[in-house]
Design an enzyme around this catalytic site. Structure first.
Site, PDB file in Angstrom:
ATOM      1  N   GLU A   1     -11.661  -1.430   8.938  1.00  0.00           N
ATOM      2  CA  GLU A   1     -10.313  -1.732   9.414  1.00  0.00           C
ATOM      3  C   GLU A   1     -10.211  -1.390  10.910  1.00  0.00           C
ATOM      4  O   GLU A   1      -9.591  -2.100  11.688  1.00  0.00           O
ATOM      5  CB  GLU A   1      -9.300  -0.914   8.607  1.00  0.00           C
ATOM      6  CG  GLU A   1      -7.857  -1.296   8.908  1.00  0.00           C
ATOM      7  CD  GLU A   1      -6.836  -0.364   8.251  1.00  0.00           C
ATOM      8  OE1 GLU A   1      -7.222   0.674   7.693  1.00  0.00           O
ATOM      9  OE2 GLU A   1      -5.647  -0.699   8.340  1.00  0.00           O
TER      10      GLU A   1
ATOM     11  N   GLN B   1       0.829  -1.211   0.000  1.00  0.00           N
ATOM     12  CA  GLN B   1       0.000   0.000   0.000  1.00  0.00           C
ATOM     13  C   GLN B   1       0.862   1.258   0.000  1.00  0.00           C
ATOM     14  O   GLN B   1       1.586   1.500   0.964  1.00  0.00           O
ATOM     15  CB  GLN B   1      -0.874   0.010   1.260  1.00  0.00           C
ATOM     16  CG  GLN B   1      -1.748   1.234   1.396  1.00  0.00           C
ATOM     17  CD  GLN B   1      -2.342   1.337   2.797  1.00  0.00           C
ATOM     18  OE1 GLN B   1      -1.617   1.408   3.791  1.00  0.00           O
ATOM     19  NE2 GLN B   1      -3.650   1.317   2.885  1.00  0.00           N
TER      20      GLN B   1
ATOM     21  N   GLU C   1      -4.088  10.054  18.172  1.00  0.00           N
ATOM     22  CA  GLU C   1      -4.366  11.503  18.276  1.00  0.00           C
ATOM     23  C   GLU C   1      -5.396  11.902  17.207  1.00  0.00           C
ATOM     24  O   GLU C   1      -6.334  12.667  17.492  1.00  0.00           O
ATOM     25  CB  GLU C   1      -3.082  12.321  18.084  1.00  0.00           C
ATOM     26  CG  GLU C   1      -2.075  12.209  19.212  1.00  0.00           C
ATOM     27  CD  GLU C   1      -1.267  10.912  19.170  1.00  0.00           C
ATOM     28  OE1 GLU C   1      -1.258  10.249  18.105  1.00  0.00           O
ATOM     29  OE2 GLU C   1      -0.661  10.554  20.193  1.00  0.00           O
TER      30      GLU C   1
ATOM     31  N   SER D   1       1.132   6.679   2.501  1.00  0.00           N
ATOM     32  CA  SER D   1       1.894   7.682   3.268  1.00  0.00           C
ATOM     33  C   SER D   1       3.111   8.171   2.502  1.00  0.00           C
ATOM     34  O   SER D   1       3.728   7.423   1.741  1.00  0.00           O
ATOM     35  CB  SER D   1       2.383   7.084   4.587  1.00  0.00           C
ATOM     36  OG  SER D   1       1.321   6.503   5.284  1.00  0.00           O
TER      37      SER D   1
ATOM     38  N   SER E   1      -3.526   7.462  13.535  1.00  0.00           N
ATOM     39  CA  SER E   1      -2.961   7.517  14.888  1.00  0.00           C
ATOM     40  C   SER E   1      -4.054   7.819  15.923  1.00  0.00           C
ATOM     41  O   SER E   1      -5.115   8.350  15.599  1.00  0.00           O
ATOM     42  CB  SER E   1      -1.871   8.596  14.969  1.00  0.00           C
ATOM     43  OG  SER E   1      -2.466   9.871  14.990  1.00  0.00           O
TER      44      SER E   1
HETATM   45  C1  LIG Z   1       3.485  -0.634  11.535  1.00  0.00           C
HETATM   46  C2  LIG Z   1       3.106   0.401  10.504  1.00  0.00           C
HETATM   47  C3  LIG Z   1       2.785   0.004   9.231  1.00  0.00           C
HETATM   48  C4  LIG Z   1       2.470   0.960   8.248  1.00  0.00           C
HETATM   49  N1  LIG Z   1       2.202   0.540   6.978  1.00  0.00           N
HETATM   50  C5  LIG Z   1       1.912   1.441   6.017  1.00  0.00           C
HETATM   51  C6  LIG Z   1       1.686   1.025   4.669  1.00  0.00           C
HETATM   52  O1  LIG Z   1       1.777  -0.155   4.339  1.00  0.00           O
HETATM   53  N2  LIG Z   1       1.409   1.969   3.745  1.00  0.00           N
HETATM   54  C7  LIG Z   1       1.304   3.295   4.058  1.00  0.00           C
HETATM   55  O2  LIG Z   1       1.002   4.077   3.159  1.00  0.00           O
HETATM   56  N3  LIG Z   1       1.534   3.720   5.325  1.00  0.00           N
HETATM   57  C8  LIG Z   1       1.841   2.838   6.314  1.00  0.00           C
HETATM   58  N4  LIG Z   1       2.106   3.250   7.599  1.00  0.00           N
HETATM   59  C9  LIG Z   1       2.146   4.684   7.867  1.00  0.00           C
HETATM   60  C10 LIG Z   1       1.029   5.200   8.724  1.00  0.00           C
HETATM   61  O3  LIG Z   1      -0.167   5.267   8.013  1.00  0.00           O
HETATM   62  C11 LIG Z   1       1.488   6.579   9.220  1.00  0.00           C
HETATM   63  O4  LIG Z   1       2.618   6.382  10.045  1.00  0.00           O
HETATM   64  C12 LIG Z   1       0.414   7.281  10.006  1.00  0.00           C
HETATM   65  O5  LIG Z   1      -0.623   7.677   9.168  1.00  0.00           O
HETATM   66  C13 LIG Z   1       0.988   8.543  10.728  1.00  0.00           C
HETATM   67  O6  LIG Z   1       1.649   9.354   9.819  1.00  0.00           O
HETATM   68  P1  LIG Z   1       3.151   9.863  10.072  1.00  0.00           P
HETATM   69  O7  LIG Z   1       3.991   8.693  10.429  1.00  0.00           O
HETATM   70  O8  LIG Z   1       3.552  10.687   8.897  1.00  0.00           O
HETATM   71  O9  LIG Z   1       3.084  10.762  11.358  1.00  0.00           O
HETATM   72  P2  LIG Z   1       2.608  12.278  11.424  1.00  0.00           P
HETATM   73  O10 LIG Z   1       1.352  12.456  10.649  1.00  0.00           O
HETATM   74  O11 LIG Z   1       3.754  13.153  11.090  1.00  0.00           O
HETATM   75  O12 LIG Z   1       2.286  12.411  12.938  1.00  0.00           O
HETATM   76  C14 LIG Z   1       3.309  12.513  13.951  1.00  0.00           C
HETATM   77  C15 LIG Z   1       2.628  12.656  15.276  1.00  0.00           C
HETATM   78  O13 LIG Z   1       1.853  13.859  15.305  1.00  0.00           O
HETATM   79  C16 LIG Z   1       0.490  13.559  15.613  1.00  0.00           C
HETATM   80  N5  LIG Z   1      -0.389  14.438  14.821  1.00  0.00           N
HETATM   81  C17 LIG Z   1      -0.338  14.658  13.493  1.00  0.00           C
HETATM   82  N6  LIG Z   1      -1.332  15.507  13.117  1.00  0.00           N
HETATM   83  C18 LIG Z   1      -2.026  15.790  14.238  1.00  0.00           C
HETATM   84  C19 LIG Z   1      -3.175  16.593  14.507  1.00  0.00           C
HETATM   85  N7  LIG Z   1      -3.818  17.240  13.545  1.00  0.00           N
HETATM   86  N8  LIG Z   1      -3.637  16.644  15.786  1.00  0.00           N
HETATM   87  C20 LIG Z   1      -3.008  15.939  16.784  1.00  0.00           C
HETATM   88  N9  LIG Z   1      -1.903  15.196  16.586  1.00  0.00           N
HETATM   89  C21 LIG Z   1      -1.426  15.104  15.336  1.00  0.00           C
HETATM   90  C22 LIG Z   1       0.299  12.112  15.205  1.00  0.00           C
HETATM   91  O14 LIG Z   1      -0.760  11.507  15.915  1.00  0.00           O
HETATM   92  C23 LIG Z   1       1.644  11.504  15.562  1.00  0.00           C
HETATM   93  O15 LIG Z   1       1.698  11.220  16.944  1.00  0.00           O
HETATM   94  C24 LIG Z   1       2.433   2.343   8.584  1.00  0.00           C
HETATM   95  C25 LIG Z   1       2.754   2.719   9.895  1.00  0.00           C
HETATM   96  C26 LIG Z   1       3.105   1.777  10.843  1.00  0.00           C
HETATM   97  C27 LIG Z   1       3.473   2.231  12.213  1.00  0.00           C
END
Ligand SMILES: Cc1cc2nc3c(=O)[nH]c(=O)nc-3n(C[C@H](O)[C@H](O)[C@H](O)COP(=O)(O)OP(=O)(O)OC[C@H]3O[C@@H](n4cnc5c(N)ncnc54)[C@H](O)[C@@H]3O)c2cc1C
Length: 387
Positions: free
Chosen positions: A246, A128, A372, A131, A370
């Site tokens: 999901e 997928q 949050e 991100s 997440s």
């Molecule tokens: C085990 C695992 C598997 C994954 N597999 C896939 C995959 O196969 N394909 C894919 O596309 N993605 C995948 N992901 C990615 C996942 O979807 C993202 O990590 C997730 O959406 C969070 O995005 P980010 O890591 O960019 O964090 P960010 O969006 O940068 O967030 C960082 C922190 O800030 C907080 N935050 C952000 N915005 C806000 C807000 N508006 N209000 C309050 N808090 C906020 C978040 O909750 C988090 O704690 C995977 C992640 C994990 C951990």
């Protein structure tokens, strides 16, 4: 390869279906692959994939006419529960969980004919690509771009945290196809072969030391316009379509319950039931687990009645993953010095892999949206607080 299910599983009683699933998962799944602290690689999963496929049990959520089991929500939940109960590892299952249902709902006949049988046979393994380095929670701000050039889209950009991309033969991506409209309206959904020239990978090691994700780079990657799913610029609707269900899956109490089942014998072996501090935390978590079970059941009953699940499902996701993490942390503490061991340890009569729950629970508050972000959804759409 796959046997179309000839049995009407939905006509069976829940108990009969559960017994059949339990027997299959207990007898056929290899014991040494149960309760792994990581996702299975494709090489490890392939035999189980083919076993399920041959029996017509690989795609519980697909309609029977496409080679699935056609389970109703109630039976599907039993299937998941039994999978978790048996400790069956997570395969690179995006083809089954996401691509199949997406093509069945939004794809055309040619796409279904091309891709669905290859998912069932294990010839195509999907990952997928949603991100990006600067678009996770705020996914709609994604910048990987696809520009139409004759009959082909030309893609440039990068995806990250793409689970098991190094095992995949294909990737589905959300790409920006219009920069001049509201963010959500200029996104499209494309299918790609991972061998297409211009795609390169960088593997990423997770906290447990396993290479579970990749960053995927797209450098002038060309894909035929027939690989667009649904309408141009309507990929956002497709991507959002499957998220609610999901969250019900992630919110199942099975995983926290598994951690709790280890806690009891461990605490006895360590003499912790004489420690009031431990008993306090243990009791609170036990009550939380009961509440989680009731909350989950409420959503399951709703899904069984065929009612749409609303934004309040976010409450279940938050509660389940918070509880899971608290239990996993208590397990590590209760294991004292053994909590630092990477493999199984013997404590009293119990053999426990203490780190396993810890590693599998950590990302639970990030993936699937997440916690949050789930709280934001609750405050905005359920409590209707001002943003
Ligand atoms: C085990 C695992 C598997 C994954 N597999 C896939 C995959 O196969 N394909 C894919 O596309 N993605 C995948 N992901 C990615 C996942 O979807 C993202 O990590 C997730 O959406 C969070 O995005 P980010 O890591 O960019 O964090 P960010 O969006 O940068 O967030 C960082 C922190 O800030 C907080 N935050 C952000 N915005 C806000 C807000 N508006 N209000 C309050 N808090 C906020 C978040 O909750 C988090 O704690 C995977 C992640 C994990 C951990």
């Amino acid at each position: 390869m796959s046997a179309t299910a000839t049995v009407d599983f939905n006509a069976m009683s829940d108990d009969a279906f559960r017994a059949e699933a339990r027997e299959l998962f207990e007898k056929e799944y290899p014991d040494n692959m149960r309760f792994l602290p990581r996702r299975m690689s494709w090489a490890e999963s392939k035999d189980w994939w083919v076993t399920l496929s041959k029996r017509g049990w690989l795609a519980p959520n697909w309609p029977v006419e496409h080679g699935g089991m056609g389970l109703d929500p109630g039976k599907l939940i039993i299937y998941w529960e039994e999978t978790e109960r048996a400790g069956i590892g997570r395969m690179p299952d995006q083809g089954i969980t996401m691509v199949g249902p997406t093509l069945i709902r939004f794809g055309n006949d040619a796409q279904r004919a091309q891709y669905l049988p290859k998912i069932l046979s294990g010839e195509n393994v999907w990952c997928q690509g949603y991100s990006e380095p600067n678009a996770g929670s705020d996914l709609a701000s994604l910048r990987t771009e696809a520009v139409l050039d004759g009959d082909h889209y030309v893609i440039n950009g990068s995806k990250i945290w793409t689970s098991m991309a190094h095992n995949a033969t294909n990737i589905y991506v959300l790409v920006r196809t219009d920069k001049n409209v509201k963010q959500q309206r200029g996104i499209s959904f494309l299918l790609l072969d991972m061998k297409t020239p211009g795609i390169t990978l960088r593997t990423i090691r997770n906290i447990a030391g396993h290479e579970e994700f990749c960053q995927v780079f797209f450098d002038n990657v060309r894909t035929h316009k027939d690989n667009l799913v649904g309408k141009l610029n309507e990929g956002w609707t497709i991507a959002k379509g499957l998220l609610t269900f999901e969250r019900l899956n992630i919110g199942s109490p099975r995983r926290p319950l598994q951690a709790f089942e280890h806690l009891d014998p461990l605490a006895r072996a360590q003499g912790l039931f004489n420690d009031p501090g431990f008993v306090d935390r243990y009791t609170v978590l036990k009550m939380d687990l009961n509440d989680l079970g009731s909350l989950y059941q409420r959503f399951v009953d709703k899904a069984r009645r065929g009612e749409a699940l609303g934004p309040d499902i976010s409450m279940l996701k938050v509660f389940a993953m918070d509880t899971y993490q608290k239990l996993a942390e208590l397990l590590l503490e209760a294991g004292a010095e053994y909590g630092a061991f990477a493999d199984e340890v013997t404590l009293g009569d119990e053999k426990i892999d203490l780190m396993s729950s810890f590693y599998t629970s950590r990302p639970g508050t990030i993936y699937g949206g997440s916690n949050e972000i789930q709280r934001n959804i609750l405050s905005k759409y359920v409590l209707q607080l001002p943003s």
